[in-house]
Design an enzyme around this catalytic site. Sequence first.
Site, PDB file in Angstrom:
ATOM      1  CB  THR A 132       1.630 -11.521 -13.074  1.00 57.13           C
ATOM      2  OG1 THR A 132       2.343 -10.338 -13.406  1.00 57.13           O
ATOM      3  CG2 THR A 132       2.589 -12.396 -12.282  1.00 57.13           C
ATOM      4  CG  ASP A 133       3.274  -8.520 -17.393  1.00 51.73           C
ATOM      5  OD1 ASP A 133       3.195  -8.430 -16.154  1.00 51.73           O
ATOM      6  OD2 ASP A 133       3.262  -7.522 -18.139  1.00 51.73           O
ATOM      7  CD  GLU A 134       4.638  -7.556 -11.725  1.00 52.48           C
ATOM      8  OE1 GLU A 134       5.483  -7.608 -10.827  1.00 52.48           O
ATOM      9  OE2 GLU A 134       3.625  -6.828 -11.665  1.00 52.48           O
ATOM     10  CE1 TYR A 157       1.916 -11.165  -7.420  1.00 56.41           C
ATOM     11  CE2 TYR A 157       3.061  -9.851  -9.082  1.00 56.41           C
ATOM     12  CZ  TYR A 157       1.946 -10.563  -8.665  1.00 56.41           C
ATOM     13  OH  TYR A 157       0.864 -10.692  -9.510  1.00 56.41           O
ATOM     14  CE  LYS A 161       0.266 -15.017  -9.746  1.00 58.17           C
ATOM     15  NZ  LYS A 161      -1.093 -15.431  -9.283  1.00 58.17           N
ATOM     16  CG  ASN A 186       1.277  -3.374 -14.408  1.00 57.24           C
ATOM     17  OD1 ASN A 186       2.107  -4.100 -14.938  1.00 57.24           O
ATOM     18  ND2 ASN A 186       1.502  -2.743 -13.278  1.00 57.24           N
ATOM     19  CE  LYS A 196      -1.076  -4.556  -6.385  1.00 57.48           C
ATOM     20  NZ  LYS A 196      -2.269  -5.335  -6.344  1.00 57.48           N
ATOM     21  N   PRO A 212       4.243   9.732  -4.713  1.00 62.22           N
ATOM     22  CG  PRO A 212       4.162   7.886  -3.260  1.00 62.22           C
ATOM     23  CD  PRO A 212       3.308   8.950  -3.880  1.00 62.22           C
TER      24      PRO A 212
HETATM   25  P1  NAD Z   1      -5.942  -8.586  -4.958  1.00 62.95           P
HETATM   26  O1  NAD Z   1      -4.783  -8.452  -4.015  1.00 62.95           O
HETATM   27  O2  NAD Z   1      -6.803  -7.400  -5.218  1.00 62.95           O
HETATM   28  O3  NAD Z   1      -6.917  -9.743  -4.437  1.00 62.95           O
HETATM   29  C1  NAD Z   1      -6.449 -10.964  -3.967  1.00 62.95           C
HETATM   30  C2  NAD Z   1      -7.618 -11.720  -3.352  1.00 62.95           C
HETATM   31  O4  NAD Z   1      -7.128 -12.987  -2.889  1.00 62.95           O
HETATM   32  C3  NAD Z   1      -8.228 -11.011  -2.136  1.00 62.95           C
HETATM   33  O5  NAD Z   1      -9.640 -11.067  -2.213  1.00 62.95           O
HETATM   34  C4  NAD Z   1      -7.729 -11.831  -0.947  1.00 62.95           C
HETATM   35  O6  NAD Z   1      -8.628 -11.841   0.151  1.00 62.95           O
HETATM   36  C5  NAD Z   1      -7.619 -13.219  -1.578  1.00 62.95           C
HETATM   37  N1  NAD Z   1      -6.635 -14.050  -0.857  1.00 62.95           N
HETATM   38  C6  NAD Z   1      -5.368 -13.714  -0.516  1.00 62.95           C
HETATM   39  N2  NAD Z   1      -4.802 -14.720   0.178  1.00 62.95           N
HETATM   40  C7  NAD Z   1      -5.712 -15.721   0.232  1.00 62.95           C
HETATM   41  C8  NAD Z   1      -5.717 -17.025   0.782  1.00 62.95           C
HETATM   42  N3  NAD Z   1      -4.650 -17.507   1.466  1.00 62.95           N
HETATM   43  N4  NAD Z   1      -6.813 -17.798   0.627  1.00 62.95           N
HETATM   44  C9  NAD Z   1      -7.900 -17.327  -0.039  1.00 62.95           C
HETATM   45  N5  NAD Z   1      -7.970 -16.096  -0.561  1.00 62.95           N
HETATM   46  C10 NAD Z   1      -6.890 -15.300  -0.440  1.00 62.95           C
HETATM   47  O7  NAD Z   1      -5.318  -9.167  -6.290  1.00 62.95           O
HETATM   48  P2  NAD Z   1      -5.660  -8.830  -7.815  1.00 62.95           P
HETATM   49  O8  NAD Z   1      -4.904  -7.643  -8.216  1.00 62.95           O
HETATM   50  O9  NAD Z   1      -7.131  -8.892  -8.004  1.00 62.95           O
HETATM   51  O10 NAD Z   1      -4.982 -10.087  -8.541  1.00 62.95           O
HETATM   52  C11 NAD Z   1      -5.709 -11.302  -8.692  1.00 62.95           C
HETATM   53  C12 NAD Z   1      -4.808 -12.311  -9.385  1.00 62.95           C
HETATM   54  O11 NAD Z   1      -4.421 -11.810 -10.657  1.00 62.95           O
HETATM   55  C13 NAD Z   1      -3.514 -12.610  -8.632  1.00 62.95           C
HETATM   56  O12 NAD Z   1      -3.242 -13.977  -8.756  1.00 62.95           O
HETATM   57  C14 NAD Z   1      -2.467 -11.776  -9.356  1.00 62.95           C
HETATM   58  O13 NAD Z   1      -1.185 -12.374  -9.266  1.00 62.95           O
HETATM   59  C15 NAD Z   1      -3.005 -11.803 -10.770  1.00 62.95           C
HETATM   60  N6  NAD Z   1      -2.644 -10.647 -11.610  1.00 62.95           N
HETATM   61  C16 NAD Z   1      -2.842  -9.383 -11.149  1.00 62.95           C
HETATM   62  C17 NAD Z   1      -2.529  -8.286 -11.956  1.00 62.95           C
HETATM   63  C18 NAD Z   1      -2.767  -6.873 -11.496  1.00 62.95           C
HETATM   64  O14 NAD Z   1      -2.374  -5.930 -12.202  1.00 62.95           O
HETATM   65  N7  NAD Z   1      -3.423  -6.638 -10.354  1.00 62.95           N
HETATM   66  C19 NAD Z   1      -2.016  -8.496 -13.231  1.00 62.95           C
HETATM   67  C20 NAD Z   1      -1.833  -9.828 -13.684  1.00 62.95           C
HETATM   68  C21 NAD Z   1      -2.165 -10.883 -12.850  1.00 62.95           C
HETATM   69  P1  TYD Z   2       2.348  -1.203  -9.176  1.00 61.30           P
HETATM   70  O1  TYD Z   2       1.007  -0.597  -9.359  1.00 61.30           O
HETATM   71  O2  TYD Z   2       2.801  -1.537  -7.784  1.00 61.30           O
HETATM   72  O3  TYD Z   2       2.409  -2.482 -10.133  1.00 61.30           O
HETATM   73  P2  TYD Z   2       3.667  -3.435 -10.508  1.00 61.30           P
HETATM   74  O4  TYD Z   2       4.762  -3.204  -9.555  1.00 61.30           O
HETATM   75  O5  TYD Z   2       3.064  -4.772 -10.323  1.00 61.30           O
HETATM   76  O6  TYD Z   2       4.005  -3.095 -11.927  1.00 61.30           O
HETATM   77  O7  TYD Z   2       3.438  -0.238  -9.808  1.00 61.30           O
HETATM   78  C1  TYD Z   2       3.362   0.184 -11.149  1.00 61.30           C
HETATM   79  C2  TYD Z   2       4.588   1.018 -11.445  1.00 61.30           C
HETATM   80  O8  TYD Z   2       4.535   2.219 -10.670  1.00 61.30           O
HETATM   81  C3  TYD Z   2       5.902   0.342 -11.036  1.00 61.30           C
HETATM   82  O9  TYD Z   2       6.910   0.686 -11.975  1.00 61.30           O
HETATM   83  C4  TYD Z   2       6.233   0.937  -9.692  1.00 61.30           C
HETATM   84  C5  TYD Z   2       5.656   2.344  -9.791  1.00 61.30           C
HETATM   85  N1  TYD Z   2       5.183   2.928  -8.510  1.00 61.30           N
HETATM   86  C6  TYD Z   2       5.626   4.183  -8.103  1.00 61.30           C
HETATM   87  O10 TYD Z   2       6.432   4.842  -8.807  1.00 61.30           O
HETATM   88  N2  TYD Z   2       5.173   4.685  -6.915  1.00 61.30           N
HETATM   89  C7  TYD Z   2       4.320   3.993  -6.127  1.00 61.30           C
HETATM   90  O11 TYD Z   2       3.949   4.500  -5.034  1.00 61.30           O
HETATM   91  C8  TYD Z   2       3.848   2.706  -6.556  1.00 61.30           C
HETATM   92  C9  TYD Z   2       2.892   1.913  -5.714  1.00 61.30           C
HETATM   93  C10 TYD Z   2       4.310   2.221  -7.767  1.00 61.30           C
END
Ligand code: NAD
Ligand code: TYD
Length: 350
Positions: A132-134, A157, A161, A186, A196, A212
């Site tokens: 992630t970029d975070e 988190y 990462k 994101n 999210k 919220p």
């Molecule tokens: P998600 O939470 O939707 O899915 C995570 C998956 O991992 C689930 O299917 C869960 O069952 C599985 N999992 C969790 N713990 C596990 C374990 N101990 N063993 C095996 N499987 C396990 O997550 P996502 O949003 O799809 O993100 C996927 C990846 O991409 C993550 O590594 C996250 O850090 C990265 N990422 C996400 C975003 C985003 O915006 N969602 C952005 C950049 C990078």
């Molecule tokens: P989120 O979807 O949790 O992604 P990330 O924290 O990984 O960026 O949140 C996106 C943005 O929205 C973040 O600035 C937090 C804000 N946010 C709210 O204002 N209210 C909410 O209920 C949630 C879940 C997020």
Amino acid sequence: MQKTIFITGGAGFIGSHVIRLMANKYPDSRVVNLDALTYAGNLENLKDVESLPNYVFEKADILDTKRLSALFEQYQPDAVIHLAAESHVDRSILSPLDFVYTNIIGTVNLLHAAKDCWKENYEGKLFHHVSTDEVFGALGTTGFFTEETKYDPHSPYSASKASSDHFVRAYADTYGLPVIITNCSNNYGPNQFPEKLIPLFINNIIHKKPLPVYGDGLYTRDWLYVKDHAEAIDLVFHRGKLNETYAIGGFNEWKNIELVKLLCKLMDEKLNNKPGTSEALITFVKDRPGHDRRYAIDASKINEELGWKPSVTFEEGLSQTIDWYFDNKEWLQHVTSGAYQQYYEEQYKG
Ligand code: NAD
Ligand code: TYD
């Protein structure tokens, strides 16, 4: 089968889109989904993929080293695309240790299993770590994250990462493991768990519940449609340079409050609501501790080297996302029953 690819976390949001893309696009590759099916993992995300002859699901926890060794022994994978993780910042504030276990220890377990299986015969092998970029921390009002930006994570988190990224590089430097890391902004789109921002607010608008918004709502994120992220992963996985990092982003920055207003407008149009109906649900609530002010990616490297760029505008992507949630009310109902309610009460209590 020419190749076997392990994809971890394939039952989650991004993982399910990566599995769908890879299993359909590469019928000669065997795609093995390793997922523990936590609250975020859902095999309903993969209904259309289940019957493909080159797709296999293995319920596996990346914390279970014996099971990982057995699976590497059985399948002898050529590559790993690692997405399994605990992925939600707010949950990491409530339960940081879960993030240490899965994101750090789980990643090291997987790196180690790959190293043991490949026995230094790394020809044609690849460990692609999805991050992630975070990990880069927070930007002020100007500037962008690039592949060169110094790590400066703030939430449990992002710290977990960041640590996993460091371990991936340590395995490359110490053991010669062929790795690639992608750091993406994101994501939004179909199948995202409604904890999210975007799917949570879609679900709340459907149920006429408050929206919220944390703090002053002026936090900024760079949003990318999940299918464009999956395409980027495919490109980097097949054509990226070994031991390099690629930053992936949407060239699409939005302040949360502006995004929420756009979402409300689109929802009102689709629900035939009077304009302003959904906006009236916006409620400013207490801020997230350690909240990063702004994320924005400069994705020039992947654009210039591999020709990747996002394929949909934000309005198109958001509109398709809303339609997906309308068309998949059962999915939404399944994932928001039970444990979700407890999480919601804990997270959003006054
Ligand atoms: P998600 O939470 O939707 O899915 C995570 C998956 O991992 C689930 O299917 C869960 O069952 C599985 N999992 C969790 N713990 C596990 C374990 N101990 N063993 C095996 N499987 C396990 O997550 P996502 O949003 O799809 O993100 C996927 C990846 O991409 C993550 O590594 C996250 O850090 C990265 N990422 C996400 C975003 C985003 O915006 N969602 C952005 C950049 C990078
Ligand atoms: P989120 O979807 O949790 O992604 P990330 O924290 O990984 O960026 O949140 C996106 C943005 O929205 C973040 O600035 C937090 C804000 N946010 C709210 O204002 N209210 C909410 O209920 C949630 C879940 C997020």
